[in-house]
Design a protein around this motif. Structure first.
Motif, PDB file in Angstrom:
ATOM      1  N   ALA A   9      20.295  10.973 -23.202  1.00  0.00           N
ATOM      2  CA  ALA A   9      19.484  10.967 -24.457  1.00  0.00           C
ATOM      3  C   ALA A   9      20.380  11.097 -25.454  1.00  0.00           C
ATOM      4  N   ALA A  10      21.306  11.977 -25.328  1.00  0.00           N
ATOM      5  CA  ALA A  10      22.278  12.495 -26.533  1.00  0.00           C
ATOM      6  C   ALA A  10      23.249  11.239 -26.784  1.00  0.00           C
ATOM      7  N   ALA A  11      23.740  10.704 -25.497  1.00  0.00           N
ATOM      8  CA  ALA A  11      24.405   9.527 -25.647  1.00  0.00           C
ATOM      9  C   ALA A  11      23.920   8.486 -26.267  1.00  0.00           C
ATOM     10  N   GLU A  19      27.895   5.532 -33.438  1.00  0.00           N
ATOM     11  CA  GLU A  19      29.371   6.085 -32.816  1.00  0.00           C
ATOM     12  C   GLU A  19      29.674   5.650 -31.402  1.00  0.00           C
ATOM     13  N   LEU A  20      31.008   5.946 -31.034  1.00  0.00           N
ATOM     14  CA  LEU A  20      31.451   5.401 -29.742  1.00  0.00           C
ATOM     15  C   LEU A  20      31.229   6.560 -28.670  1.00  0.00           C
ATOM     16  N   VAL A  21      30.870   6.098 -27.469  1.00  0.00           N
ATOM     17  CA  VAL A  21      30.644   6.886 -26.264  1.00  0.00           C
ATOM     18  C   VAL A  21      31.445   6.488 -25.121  1.00  0.00           C
ATOM     19  N   ILE A 161      31.743  11.938 -24.056  1.00  0.00           N
ATOM     20  CA  ILE A 161      32.076  11.347 -22.584  1.00  0.00           C
ATOM     21  C   ILE A 161      31.037  11.620 -21.648  1.00  0.00           C
ATOM     22  N   LEU A 162      30.313  10.649 -21.297  1.00  0.00           N
ATOM     23  CA  LEU A 162      29.279  10.831 -20.317  1.00  0.00           C
ATOM     24  C   LEU A 162      30.012  10.884 -18.921  1.00  0.00           C
TER      25      LEU A 162
END
Ligand code: TXA
Ligand code: MG
Length: 320
Positions: A9-11, A19-21, A161-162
């Motif tokens: 959810a944050a990602a 933003e980049l993830v 970073i996931l």
């Protein structure tokens, strides 16, 4: 440093803000942005130091979400999706205008893929936009197969970073393209064995064109490269050629060589399992690259199944 966690959810929130993830996939970690947001996509190119002529793969979790930006979906492509998705296959298909030119580098096809990682599928399910994502490494360097690889190289440039563990496949997706004449071509050998694709498509010819203006970075002659010089081919021949300066490292398929210090060698799979070799490949190259060697001699694998993808990466790692 980037935050590392499993909060999809944050990602999703970060991605929605442009933003980049970094996301885990079964092949390698990707550096993801909203594919419909040209500013976010621009940041991908900047962060990787990637030339903008190099197009990006668009990821989603369902065909339905991919359809709006595909101009044509041949029945064979549906069939490929049914068989290999979610999974390590990328399909080049005719695109329409809603996908930004930046994503396809002006090509009239877009690369699409439904990846297999459960956490990334959970993330994609929360998004109403697809994710443009190249591998999460600086341009030209070895692709990341763990969150630590991403943190090391891009951690100071991205917020999140996931964490998805070590990549289950370990080499990038196979890329197959639907051509203007209705035929199919292989653009990059990868996680789906070419033999399996040929079972569906018939004999596949390889798109040949490693030039300096490639349509695919998979096409770039020098790529996936450690900083240490690499030579690639039959181990014995290359070691005998006098290619052994002071400090030579070996990347071997099944066993170490007696004539090189054992700690300067890494075996990809003692049992000769290509899947295990693929999973270990990029980590092994990173480890060897950190040893301060003068040269890495990499052994060619049998040219079949995943061996084709591994050989392709090693050949490019060795290219000047
Ligand atoms: O396994 C993978 O494919 C990983 C994960 C993150 O999905 N991604 C990946 O992306 O390897 P990248 O950008 O490192 O390599 C994708 C390749 C590039 O060689 C790119 O040039 C090619 O796909 N590509 C993307 N869009 C294309 C297009 N429209 N036409 C031709 N080639 C394309
Ligand atoms: Mg890449």
């Amino acid at each position: 440093m980037a935050k590392i966690g499993t909060d999809t959810a944050a990602a999703a929130m970060l991605l929605a803000k442009g933003e980049l993830v970094a996301i885990p996939t079964e092949t390698v970690y990707g550096l993801a942005a909203n594919a419909f947001d040209p500013e976010a996509v621009t940041r991908i190119f900047q962060t990787k130091n990637r030339p903008s002529f190099n197009p990006l793969i668009v990821h989603s979790d369902t065909w339905e979400k991919l359809e709006p930006f595909l101009r044509e979906i041949p029945p064979t492509a549906r069939k490929l999706g049914e068989i290999f998705w979610p999974g390590p296959l990328t399909i080049l298909l005719p695109r329409n205008e809603i996908i930004p030119d930046l994503v396809t580098a002006g090509n009239d096809r877009v690369a699409v893929r439904i990846p297999r990682h459960p956490l990334t599928l959970e993330l994609l399910a929360q998004l109403d936009f697809p994710l443009a994502a190249p591998s999460a490494n600086p341009f030209g360097y070895i692709s990341p197969t763990t969150s630590a690889h991403v943190q090391e190289q891009l951690g100071d440039k991205i917020p999140y970073i996931l964490e998805g563990g070590a990549a289950a496949v370990g080499v990038e997706s196979t890329i197959v393209g639907y051509e203007a004449d209705g035929s199919w071509k292989l653009y990059r050998p990868g996680g789906v064995e070419a033999e399996a694709l040929e079972g569906v498509l018939g004999p596949l010819s390889r798109f040949e064109g490693h030039t300096n203006a490639p349509t695919a970075s998979g096409q770039l002659k020098s790529h996936y490269a450690p900083r240490t010089k690499v030579v690639f081919g039959p181990l014995k021949v290359n070691l005998q050629k006098g290619l052994s300066p002071k400090k030579t490292g070996v990347l071997a398929f099944r066993q170490k060589r007696a004539d090189i210090p054992a700690h300067q060698q890494i075996v990809l799979s003692a049992s000769g399992d290509m899947g295990e070799a693929a999973r270990n490949l990029f980590s092994a190259l990173r480890q060897l690259d950190a040893m301060g060697l003068d040269l890495i001699v990499a052994e060619a694998l049998p040219e079949k199944g995943l061996g084709r993808a591994i050989n392709d990466r090693l050949e490019r790692a060795a290219a000047e």
